[in-house]
Design a protein around this motif. Sequence first.
Motif, short mmCIF file in Angstrom:
data_model
loop_
_atom_site.label_atom_id
_atom_site.label_comp_id
_atom_site.label_asym_id
_atom_site.label_seq_id
_atom_site.Cartn_x
_atom_site.Cartn_y
_atom_site.Cartn_z
N LEU A 1 7.76 73.69 85.05
CA LEU A 1 7.76 73.50 83.59
C LEU A 1 7.81 74.82 82.83
CD1 LEU A 1 5.16 70.59 83.31
CD2 LEU A 1 7.66 70.46 83.37
N GLY A 2 7.34 75.88 83.47
CA GLY A 2 7.38 77.19 82.81
C GLY A 2 8.59 78.02 83.17
N ALA A 3 9.55 77.42 83.90
CA ALA A 3 10.73 78.16 84.35
C ALA A 3 11.52 78.80 83.21
CB ALA A 3 11.64 77.24 85.18
N PRO A 4 11.73 78.12 82.07
CA PRO A 4 12.45 78.79 80.98
C PRO A 4 11.78 80.07 80.52
CG PRO A 4 12.36 76.44 80.58
CD PRO A 4 11.45 76.71 81.74
N GLY A 5 10.45 80.05 80.43
CA GLY A 5 9.74 81.26 80.02
C GLY A 5 9.84 82.36 81.05
N ILE A 6 9.72 81.99 82.32
CA ILE A 6 9.82 83.00 83.39
C ILE A 6 11.20 83.63 83.41
CG2 ILE A 6 9.70 83.36 85.89
CD1 ILE A 6 7.67 81.04 85.99
N LEU A 7 12.23 82.79 83.31
CA LEU A 7 13.60 83.31 83.33
C LEU A 7 13.90 84.12 82.08
CD1 LEU A 7 15.46 80.20 84.78
CD2 LEU A 7 15.02 82.37 85.92
N SER A 8 13.34 83.71 80.94
CA SER A 8 13.51 84.51 79.72
C SER A 8 12.91 85.89 79.88
CB SER A 8 12.85 83.79 78.54
OG SER A 8 13.47 82.56 78.28
#
Length: 279
Positions: free
Chosen positions: A196-203
Amino acid sequence: MKKYIIWAVLFAVGFLACYPVLFLTAGSLMGQTELRELLGPVLSGSGGYVRFPLMSLYPTLRNYVGVLMDSPEFFVMFWNSVKTVAGILAGQLLVSVPAAWGFARYDFPCKSALFTLYILLMMMPFQVTMLSGYLVLDKLQLLDTLWAVILPGVFSTFPVFLIYRFFVGIPQAIIESARIDGAGELQIFMSFGLRLGAPGILSAMVLGFLEYWNLIEQPLTYIKDKSLWPLSLYLPNIGLEEAGTAFAASLLTLVPAMLVFLGGQDYLEQGIMAAAVKE
């Protein structure tokens, strides 16, 4: 009529934003004679105005051949940059992601004070921490190595702050349901936090790449051996008399950053939208 005016304004703004890249591309395809003629006032210091069209009269790939075939130091610095950026981003995945999860999902003594300290450290420019960082790296005998740039980047506080916002946005009900079903804390982190936090990690990874690919001050401060310098320090060492080489090298340096940005653009947009949502 209003629609066409908006289009015209957007086109003008877009052209201004893209002009530096067009400028680099045109200059990289110009021969030394043409560049000397166009950039004469700058190169000779005689005064006057520079003329610079967006299309070369006699396009040539000689500048690219010079950089890629006759400049081995370009490849040495390129791989130094690759190793530095890869080391920093890998370290941030191991350090920043668990730290952000801990701040977002757990309560512990002095949590607010510690997170405030993280924010203060994030706001400090490099010049403020340069001396203390130099002394610490000197004690660890890491000066004049790539680790002198990698380790401070690994423990940067900005990725923690950015990823924290995404982890906070995960509904607590999901976490509690997983605990009731018997999932352990590590399993919850791996199954729910990372997904669920993948977008933040990739950002954070995309922004980190764009930042560390262009480092200048840290390598200049901590590394004296020029064979360990990253690609970002290749361009400042090119003289004005080699303007064509500078243009070609600048464009080649820009290509990896553009590819990473375009590849991670969707994640950046998701990250911005997620960070803008209030609980």
